[in-house]
Design a protein around this motif. Sequence first.
Motif, mmCIF file in Angstrom:
data_model
loop_
_atom_site.group_PDB
_atom_site.id
_atom_site.type_symbol
_atom_site.label_atom_id
_atom_site.label_comp_id
_atom_site.label_asym_id
_atom_site.label_seq_id
_atom_site.Cartn_x
_atom_site.Cartn_y
_atom_site.Cartn_z
ATOM 1 N N ILE A 93 0.835 -1.206 0.000
ATOM 2 C CA ILE A 93 0.000 0.000 0.000
ATOM 3 C C ILE A 93 0.869 1.255 0.000
ATOM 4 C CG2 ILE A 93 -1.651 1.312 1.392
ATOM 5 C CD1 ILE A 93 -2.791 -1.474 2.268
ATOM 6 N N GLY A 94 1.974 1.208 0.746
ATOM 7 C CA GLY A 94 2.901 2.342 0.756
ATOM 8 C C GLY A 94 3.480 2.612 -0.618
ATOM 9 N N ALA A 97 0.810 4.270 -2.690
ATOM 10 C CA ALA A 97 0.618 5.654 -2.244
ATOM 11 C C ALA A 97 1.751 6.544 -2.746
ATOM 12 C CB ALA A 97 0.538 5.705 -0.717
ATOM 13 N N HIS A 98 2.974 6.028 -2.712
ATOM 14 C CA HIS A 98 4.132 6.781 -3.214
ATOM 15 C C HIS A 98 3.966 7.094 -4.704
ATOM 16 C CE1 HIS A 98 8.355 7.859 -3.944
ATOM 17 N NE2 HIS A 98 8.331 6.998 -4.932
ATOM 18 N N HIS A 101 0.849 9.549 -5.228
ATOM 19 C CA HIS A 101 1.089 10.908 -4.725
ATOM 20 C C HIS A 101 2.000 11.685 -5.670
ATOM 21 C CE1 HIS A 101 0.927 14.003 -1.684
ATOM 22 N NE2 HIS A 101 2.235 14.134 -1.750
ATOM 23 N N MET A 109 -7.018 7.494 -2.183
ATOM 24 C CA MET A 109 -6.995 6.119 -2.680
ATOM 25 C C MET A 109 -7.849 5.193 -1.826
ATOM 26 S SD MET A 109 -3.116 4.920 -1.559
ATOM 27 C CE MET A 109 -3.283 3.200 -2.025
ATOM 28 N N TRP A 203 -7.862 6.608 2.179
ATOM 29 C CA TRP A 203 -7.115 7.731 2.754
ATOM 30 C C TRP A 203 -6.519 8.588 1.657
ATOM 31 C CZ3 TRP A 203 -5.578 2.954 5.426
ATOM 32 C CH2 TRP A 203 -4.870 2.091 4.581
ATOM 33 N N ARG A 204 -6.181 9.808 2.044
ATOM 34 C CA ARG A 204 -5.358 10.638 1.164
ATOM 35 C C ARG A 204 -3.961 10.019 1.118
ATOM 36 N NH1 ARG A 204 -6.341 15.622 -0.596
ATOM 37 N NH2 ARG A 204 -8.288 16.651 0.020
ATOM 38 N N THR A 205 -3.344 10.002 -0.051
ATOM 39 C CA THR A 205 -1.990 9.458 -0.129
ATOM 40 C C THR A 205 -1.038 10.255 0.770
ATOM 41 O OG1 THR A 205 -1.603 10.805 -2.114
ATOM 42 C CG2 THR A 205 -2.264 8.501 -2.436
ATOM 43 N N SER A 206 -1.248 11.556 0.860
ATOM 44 C CA SER A 206 -0.383 12.384 1.709
ATOM 45 C C SER A 206 -0.497 11.976 3.169
ATOM 46 C CB SER A 206 -0.741 13.863 1.555
ATOM 47 O OG SER A 206 -2.111 14.088 1.887
ATOM 48 N N LEU A 208 -1.490 8.971 4.381
ATOM 49 C CA LEU A 208 -0.925 7.634 4.568
ATOM 50 C C LEU A 208 0.597 7.676 4.580
ATOM 51 C CD1 LEU A 208 0.172 4.771 3.087
ATOM 52 C CD2 LEU A 208 -1.398 4.682 5.030
ATOM 53 N N LEU A 209 1.195 8.453 3.692
ATOM 54 C CA LEU A 209 2.658 8.557 3.662
ATOM 55 C C LEU A 209 3.186 9.199 4.938
ATOM 56 C CD1 LEU A 209 3.158 9.557 -0.088
ATOM 57 C CD2 LEU A 209 3.712 7.359 0.978
#
Length: 358
Positions: A93-94, A97-98, A101, A109, A203-206, A208-209
């Motif tokens: 998932i990370g 998200a990377h 984003h 996402m 979540w928003r990718t921002s 989650l990151l």
Amino acid sequence: MNRHHYALILAGGRGTRFWPLSRKKSAKQVLKVMGERSLIQATVDRLAPVIPPERQWILTNHHLRDEIVRQLPEIPRQQILAEPAQRNTAPAIGLAAHILHALDPQAVMGVFPADHVVGNAAMYRSVLRSALKAAAAGNLMVVGILPRWAETGYGYVEFPRGTKPGSGETLTVKHFHEKPELAKAKRYVAAGNFYWNSGMFFWRTSVLLDELRQHLPKTATILATLPPVSSRLFAGKLAKAFPLCDNISIDYAVLEKAKKVGGIAAGDFGWNDVGSWNAVYELKGRDGCGNVVADDAICLDSHNNFVDARGKVVALLGVRDLVVVDTPDALLITTRDRAQQVGEIVKRLEDANRHDLL
């Protein structure tokens, strides 16, 4: 449709409880378990009215990628990625998200398993829209499913007491609970505020990151070194970097530690994770004696059996509660109440180096 909404479909599992039909190169998610579309095709179809295929991304493994590309021509092939190694859901998932984003800093996402079944697609999509809206406001969101029975094969999401299903409102998640023993599962269901953990997250990718940087800094740092997904260097860098990530689920890595976790208490939209052959039995139409068999089967004094033996006439005499799955090179015979343990057979085959059967 919101152009900042994206879907990540997780399709890297092996489906070992669906052996002998499910193998490394033909795992559960690419099988036509229910109907004329494979499970992953049905997932893409279900999502399309909310998140179109051009904004859907798939993470799988190198055994399955070519088959998924073949099955899903509507998904741009560069958005179907093979993980270099299995590292559980947090790094997967990370990674997504990377990537997202970098493409769209406003990205929101949703994360979806590839191999689940949904009976009421309209209700399902309504829940998704509510979860995406809440995620856009900065929440980490999970969908909880109203339990239909005391299930020991699912994790549970604990909402506040008095929670009612179907409102679509964002609720506080008090706690995540691992798969319980039967007695505890019965207590959860009786309490009324414990819901099945669907494995669907938003979540928003921002956001989650940020959570990964706080709670899983090693993996976050590794992922941050990757070049853009469009770069010629991406595949090579990913192959070296991804195996170094922590092997941990998103539940343990982030959700159980984060402070702003919300959830949707969904009603019954016919969700099933199709976790075993017995789950398929429960979903399929049965004859008058409770058997799931081909139309030309002969059943005498036989009840509540599941038989998948394609291309053969099946005859049952005096048996009940069996699971029989036949393939050209392997035959499974078990009882429905032990169908969850089929994965143990796969472990035995691995120990015996029977890679021809895996």
